[in-house]
Design a protein around this motif. Structure first.
Motif, mmCIF file in Angstrom:
data_model
loop_
_atom_site.group_PDB
_atom_site.id
_atom_site.type_symbol
_atom_site.label_atom_id
_atom_site.label_comp_id
_atom_site.label_asym_id
_atom_site.label_seq_id
_atom_site.Cartn_x
_atom_site.Cartn_y
_atom_site.Cartn_z
ATOM 1 N N PRO A 66 -29.061 27.464 -74.408
ATOM 2 C CA PRO A 66 -29.720 26.553 -75.356
ATOM 3 C C PRO A 66 -31.248 26.627 -75.292
ATOM 4 C CG PRO A 66 -27.927 25.437 -74.211
ATOM 5 C CD PRO A 66 -28.129 26.743 -73.520
ATOM 6 N N CYS A 83 -33.617 27.768 -78.471
ATOM 7 C CA CYS A 83 -34.783 27.031 -78.956
ATOM 8 C C CYS A 83 -35.990 27.958 -79.046
ATOM 9 C CB CYS A 83 -35.077 25.855 -78.022
ATOM 10 S SG CYS A 83 -36.384 24.747 -78.617
ATOM 11 N N ARG A 139 -41.353 20.678 -76.047
ATOM 12 C CA ARG A 139 -40.148 21.497 -75.923
ATOM 13 C C ARG A 139 -40.443 22.835 -75.248
ATOM 14 N NH1 ARG A 139 -37.267 21.716 -81.533
ATOM 15 N NH2 ARG A 139 -39.369 21.418 -82.342
ATOM 16 N N SER A 183 -25.681 15.172 -80.834
ATOM 17 C CA SER A 183 -26.741 14.811 -79.889
ATOM 18 C C SER A 183 -26.229 13.888 -78.791
ATOM 19 C CB SER A 183 -27.906 14.151 -80.627
ATOM 20 O OG SER A 183 -27.460 13.015 -81.352
ATOM 21 N N ALA A 241 -23.840 16.470 -76.500
ATOM 22 C CA ALA A 241 -24.436 17.641 -75.846
ATOM 23 C C ALA A 241 -24.645 17.480 -74.339
ATOM 24 C CB ALA A 241 -25.754 18.011 -76.534
ATOM 25 N N VAL A 299 -31.054 18.673 -71.528
ATOM 26 C CA VAL A 299 -30.873 17.299 -72.012
ATOM 27 C C VAL A 299 -32.153 16.804 -72.686
ATOM 28 C CG1 VAL A 299 -30.506 14.906 -71.300
ATOM 29 C CG2 VAL A 299 -29.072 16.729 -70.348
ATOM 30 N N VAL A 301 -32.374 18.121 -76.173
ATOM 31 C CA VAL A 301 -31.510 17.333 -77.059
ATOM 32 C C VAL A 301 -32.211 16.036 -77.451
ATOM 33 C CG1 VAL A 301 -29.350 16.055 -77.211
ATOM 34 C CG2 VAL A 301 -29.379 18.296 -76.124
ATOM 35 N N TYR A 302 -32.833 15.381 -76.477
ATOM 36 C CA TYR A 302 -33.552 14.127 -76.726
ATOM 37 C C TYR A 302 -34.684 14.333 -77.732
ATOM 38 C CZ TYR A 302 -36.979 10.435 -75.825
ATOM 39 O OH TYR A 302 -37.906 9.426 -75.966
ATOM 40 N N GLU A 339 -34.973 16.764 -79.986
ATOM 41 C CA GLU A 339 -34.391 17.063 -81.293
ATOM 42 C C GLU A 339 -34.014 15.769 -82.003
ATOM 43 O OE1 GLU A 339 -33.725 19.803 -83.009
ATOM 44 O OE2 GLU A 339 -34.192 21.428 -81.626
ATOM 45 N N ARG A 340 -33.445 14.862 -81.233
ATOM 46 C CA ARG A 340 -33.015 13.588 -81.826
ATOM 47 C C ARG A 340 -34.217 12.757 -82.253
ATOM 48 N NH1 ARG A 340 -28.288 9.792 -79.170
ATOM 49 N NH2 ARG A 340 -27.846 8.561 -81.033
ATOM 50 N N ILE A 358 -28.824 18.052 -83.854
ATOM 51 C CA ILE A 358 -28.368 19.191 -83.075
ATOM 52 C C ILE A 358 -27.261 19.885 -83.843
ATOM 53 C CG2 ILE A 358 -27.439 19.909 -80.845
ATOM 54 C CD1 ILE A 358 -30.168 18.604 -80.670
#
Length: 301
Positions: free
Chosen positions: A110, A114, A129, A239, A242, A280, A283-284, A286-287, A293
């Motif tokens: 992942p 990205c 990121r 999200s 994940a 993780v 993912v946070y 992205e949200r 996601i």
């Protein structure tokens, strides 16, 4: 924003994604066990052939012949080839390294996805990121510890598996906009089985006794894992699910100990924790950015 699913639906989704992780750990354990006796080409072919039979039976119930209908046949073929390489390199690495160690390295996929989304998809990735990606790769250095002893060559195969898994994820993002998930499941299994078939002419060892059951379990556990993920994404947002996919490392550690009497060392656990924390956080972010996601119904391998 889409409405928040009820708590019971989210819990059902979490349970399904955790069970999917168990299926994928079973897949790796079977591949590692069979790889001690049979050629990797044969193990890979059996994984995809049995997976194809199950995927076609599953998709045919609802789609019939339209399960072969795709707007992007070459992208689907590319997905199948990329996942085949990802699977083969993963299976070879499993023959030489503990399951949890290989999986920890593959979970950098992942992070690579990205990073690769910038040059390949034209997406923008901010400094937060990029920092998370950098920290995640520090986790790899913690695991490998270059300069502190001999680095096993198979670790580079695990990294290659993660890289091709990331490319697979990139292509999956593109086809997911147009093709049904069940169509993609059929194509990725069928393409893998067809490309792996010539390898049988080079090396084939007739399975004996219970090994037939292990080969069936190899394909069935992979297919069931994918189906459980499909069900999980129907019950809860990607999200939310994940972070719980990383529970697979716990399953792999348990199976590695019970089946192969091997446990990763403390530094491997520390490196895995760093990689998981980075994943993780991605993912946070992205949200937070509202991008969501991509709900992947397939795990690279």
């Amino acid at each position: 924003m889409p409405p928040t699913p009820p708590a019971t639906s989210i819990l059902r989704g979490l349970l399904l994604v955790i069970l999917a992780g168990m299926c994928f750990a079973l897949l790796d354990a079977n591949a590692k066990w069979l790889g001690q006796t049979y050629p990797v080409t044969q193990v890979v072919w059996m994984r995809y052939t049995i997976g194809t039979i199950i995927a076609v039976a599953y998709a045919a119930r609802a789609l019939r012949w339209s399960m072969f209908s795709t707007r992007h046949p070459w992208l689907q073929a590319s997905r199948g080839l990329l996942l085949l390489i990802c699977t083969a390199t993963n299976f070879i690495a499993l023959n030489y390294l503990p399951m949890a160690l290989v999986l920890a390295v593959i979970f950098t996929a992942p992070l690579m996805t990205c990073a690769l989304s910038v040059p390949l998809l034209g997406e923008k990735v901010g400094w937060r990121r990029w920092t998370a990606i950098g920290v995640g790769f520090l986790g790899i250095l913690v695991i490998v510890r270059p300069g502190f002893g001999e680095v096993h060559w198979a670790i580079f195969l695990a990294l290659a598996s993660a890289f091709f898994g990331a490319l697979y994820n990139i292509v999956t993002r593109q086809v997911a906009r147009h093709d049904d998930t069940r169509v993609s499941l059929v194509y990725v299994s069928l393409v893998g089985a067809l490309i792996a078939s010539p390898g049988l002419a080079v090396a084939w060892v007739p399975p004996v006794g219970w090994d037939w059951a292990l080969f069936v379990g190899l394909g069935a556990s992979g297919a069931l894992g994918h189906f459980l993920l499909i069900g999980a994404f129907k019950h809860a947002p990607a999200s939310t699910l994940a972070p719980f996919s990383y529970a697979q490392i716990l399953w792999s550690t348990l199976m590695g100990y019970l089946v192969f009497s091997s446990l990763p060392d403390l530094m491997t656990f520390l490196g895995a924790a760093i990689i998981i924390a980075s994943g993780v956080y991605l993912v946070y972010r992205e949200r937070q950015l509202g991008r969501g996601i991509t709900a992947k119904a397939e795990r690279p391998t």
